[in-house]
Design an enzyme around this catalytic site. Sequence first.
Site, mmCIF file in Angstrom:
data_model
loop_
_atom_site.group_PDB
_atom_site.id
_atom_site.type_symbol
_atom_site.label_atom_id
_atom_site.label_comp_id
_atom_site.label_asym_id
_atom_site.label_seq_id
_atom_site.Cartn_x
_atom_site.Cartn_y
_atom_site.Cartn_z
ATOM 1 N N ASP A 234 13.261 -13.194 7.237
ATOM 2 C CA ASP A 234 13.013 -11.752 7.212
ATOM 3 C C ASP A 234 13.628 -11.147 5.941
ATOM 4 O O ASP A 234 14.383 -11.800 5.220
ATOM 5 C CB ASP A 234 13.542 -11.101 8.498
ATOM 6 C CG ASP A 234 12.818 -9.801 8.822
ATOM 7 O OD1 ASP A 234 12.147 -9.243 7.937
ATOM 8 O OD2 ASP A 234 12.926 -9.331 9.974
ATOM 9 N N GLU B 185 12.998 0.017 13.212
ATOM 10 C CA GLU B 185 14.161 -0.870 13.088
ATOM 11 C C GLU B 185 15.468 -0.159 13.485
ATOM 12 O O GLU B 185 15.495 0.636 14.414
ATOM 13 C CB GLU B 185 14.240 -1.465 11.678
ATOM 14 C CG GLU B 185 12.988 -2.287 11.344
ATOM 15 C CD GLU B 185 13.116 -3.135 10.103
ATOM 16 O OE1 GLU B 185 14.132 -3.813 9.938
ATOM 17 O OE2 GLU B 185 12.176 -3.140 9.296
HETATM 18 C C1 BGC Z 1 11.231 -6.516 9.516
HETATM 19 C C2 BGC Z 1 10.058 -7.400 9.780
HETATM 20 C C3 BGC Z 1 8.972 -7.113 8.796
HETATM 21 C C4 BGC Z 1 9.507 -7.247 7.398
HETATM 22 C C5 BGC Z 1 8.490 -6.921 6.335
HETATM 23 C C6 BGC Z 1 11.656 -6.542 8.088
HETATM 24 O O1 BGC Z 1 12.629 -5.594 7.833
HETATM 25 O O2 BGC Z 1 12.309 -6.915 10.323
HETATM 26 O O3 BGC Z 1 9.606 -7.224 11.092
HETATM 27 O O4 BGC Z 1 7.904 -7.976 9.007
HETATM 28 O O5 BGC Z 1 10.597 -6.390 7.215
HETATM 29 O O6 BGC Z 1 8.245 -5.577 6.252
HETATM 30 C C1 BGC Z 2 11.385 -2.951 5.984
HETATM 31 C C2 BGC Z 2 10.377 -2.866 4.932
HETATM 32 C C3 BGC Z 2 10.632 -1.578 4.243
HETATM 33 C C4 BGC Z 2 11.991 -1.616 3.636
HETATM 34 C C5 BGC Z 2 12.348 -0.341 2.950
HETATM 35 C C6 BGC Z 2 12.723 -3.044 5.337
HETATM 36 O O1 BGC Z 2 13.721 -3.217 6.248
HETATM 37 O O2 BGC Z 2 11.113 -4.006 6.800
HETATM 38 O O3 BGC Z 2 9.105 -2.992 5.411
HETATM 39 O O4 BGC Z 2 9.684 -1.300 3.276
HETATM 40 O O5 BGC Z 2 12.989 -1.932 4.553
HETATM 41 O O6 BGC Z 2 13.136 -0.602 1.850
#
Ligand code: BGC
Ligand code: BGC
Length: 840
Positions: free
Chosen positions: A336, A535
């Site tokens: 991730d 998140e």
């Molecule tokens: C998330 C994932 C996601 C990835 C890409 C991460 O922060 O936990 O679920 O697929 O970002 O955006």
């Molecule tokens: C998310 C991404 C997002 C990024 C923002 C990550 O945790 O998964 O999809 O664009 O944070 O910086």
Amino acid sequence: MKRWTKSVFASLCASAALTACATTDINDTQSVRSADPAPRQAGVANPEIWPSYEYPVPLQADDEARIADLLAKMTLEEKIGQLVQADLCCVTPEDVKQYNLGSILVGGNSGPGGNDLAPAPDWLEAADAFYEASVDTSDGGVGIPLVWGTDAVHGHSNIVGATIFPHNIGLGAMRDADLIEKIGAVTAKEIRVTGQEWTFAPTVAVPQDFRWGRAYEGYSSNPELVASYVGAMVRGLQGPPTNDNLLAGPYVIASTKHFLADGGTDNGVDQGDSSISEEELRDIHGVPYGPAIAEGVSTVMVSFSSWQGEKMTGNKSLVTDVLKDRMDFGGFVVSDWNAHGQVAGCTNESCPQALMAGIDMYMAPDTWKPIYEDLLARARAGTIPMERIDEAVRQILRVKGRLGLFEAGKPSERPYSGQYELLGAPEHRAVAREAVRKSLVLLKNQGVLPLAPGGRLLVAGQGADDIARQSGGWTLSWQGTGIDNSNFPGATSIYGGLQNAVSAAGGTAELSPDGSFSQRPDAAVVVFGETPYAEFQGDRASLALDPELTAPFVTMRELKAKGIPVIALMITGRPLYVNPALNDADAFVVAWLPGSEGGGIADVLVGDETGEPRYDFTGKLPAAWPRTAQMSDGTLFDYGYGLTYGNGAQNWTELPELDTAELAGDSRLWFGNGAPAARWSLLVGAGQEGDQTRITTVPAEALNGRARVTAENFVVQEGARRFTISGGPSSVQLRNFEPVDIDRETNADILLLVMMKVWDAPDSAQIGAIGPGSEGFASFDMEATGDFVRYGIPLKCLRSKGADVTSLTQPFVLNTEGTTDFAIGEVRLGMDAEMVLPCT
Ligand code: BGC
Ligand code: BGC
């Protein structure tokens, strides 16, 4: 009697203290058995207790031959490049060509040309540009096509105009695996229109604590229900396991995530630790991986979280020994977003441990270059084995082979590409609308539903005509914020759907966010509930609806006092304590996060001309509904609860109501309602050191009378603190009891938000953060404002200025020079600044 195999022994050895292993002969099984029973090391799994499966995807002879040939020809640099995935934010086609990157992704806030709202053709154009860079062999390389991943987690949800399905929690309520497969198929087809090939879905989390900000990404708290959906979703996205050329049909590759126990962390803390036993790990969180593997899912994304203190991204026993060896997962494993940086001993820039644990591809959004260079240097030095690199590359190439990527040509030339009419096509929206209808859960009905279509309907609540709000996080932007109805062409709000339904029968629907009306309505639908989050930003300290979102409760009560029947319609990612609304409304419907097809709600709420329902309620709770804001207080409605029209009117027993102030709790709020968060203090002093006065009650004095602190109104009476300071240096700061770690927030572009009103600007000002042995400050051009303004300072700026964001004791400090007069209403982390300060 347990049979110890060599590989089990070897894996235990690999994670145990190396010295102990060195002195043990690997063939001496006797000595292992004699440690009876060997004390199991925390965070190390025993694969033998896990179920085994068979990965059903046949290896194709021609693919295997091609892979062998490629592996023989590829340089070390090309191999390492395959293992690295960069985010669109931070990579160019030129980089892809130069570093032979195996993959790119588009994170929630990224988009072509830096615009996450870019029109669909721009995405396809970007897909072509990156593809062509990847297959460019002018530098003498083999030119392996890259694969582009996106979070199409509820439809192709990064794309303006796409069909947005209900988030998974709502789909869990419908109990309909056939419809899940159709949703997967529609999503895959819409992804293909804009040229991507990979979705980071389905999330197969089995959330156990709904304070978790990602609970809505999981279908249910019940592992069996989640498992009953997973295979169908994978099949909808990828086609059957024997499908060996996905890009020839309307398919993409899927990713089950987040392995393992993302939904099992203690207290529902995102990216936290799950301290459960291995049996619970297997029997709750492991269950959905069975059907995923049985359906041939192509990728698995590993969780940010840890199990018994071991970060999953570094846990070889689970990623390699259980997932790959025991469960026979035959695709590739991706980590991730910079999750490797959280593994013990790793940084965002360096983490060979992840590869050795079994990660095949690093999601290194903005760190791809250092990760690439680090892996390359270690491979050259021989400290990471070539076999492991080859194995990871082979798995990635196998998936690319199955995808049909080597033959597919550039994205714009593939089937479905550029057929923009497929985005949000009527037949796709019809599938989503059916899902909305089926996901509604009726918790209370005292005979007011269905609504008679010919009457006068009032539609109240801020969320009634807000498609972004009804869609939740992971919609166009990461947090689902910063967008409005104009970003959803072709979509229908809840109000829009109700209006269509009643006006078709000669009735009227009046939209009135605050519930006021000019003509007395026959009934009122009051839309309320959560606002979008994603998140960790959605983590809460309790299971109560945020207090600032409870204003519609008053509306419901007022309407009811006027004798108007009230239907409460809740938009939410999770079951929450909302007893006042349950008590006051005559009917209560949970709509979850329905997405773009608000019309599905009116389908069920509004009856036909004869007063009969057009559709009955079929939704059942995908998780228990809490009695209070504390899970430990038990459930109000059990898992599986849900009324139908057939149940008839219900007798209602008043529920106990709690003081909402007690229920609040928001770890991102450091100062609000005139007070610092629990275990924080507000201090006034001069500079960082020296005498600090802790402000508890107001009015107060500090700096030997140079500073006066008084109350100011903001949102609520006396909701802000005003600082009137004469001459000299001064410092207003928030100090916390234990150092805070905001590293994760910093990586995710979060801002420190400060709500301020300035009457008299100081000569100069600086804003920053302090930790033990570190500090970072940026200059702040404070000007008189006349009203409260929400300033944002990027956490990345504080880091670049020297603050150690992993450990801050004073995460908010405002230093000023000279006479000044200002008020602070709120200090929090978030994204919605009115003015972002430049980092100077
Ligand atoms: C998330 C994932 C996601 C990835 C890409 C991460 O922060 O936990 O679920 O697929 O970002 O955006
Ligand atoms: C998310 C991404 C997002 C990024 C923002 C990550 O945790 O998964 O999809 O664009 O944070 O910086």
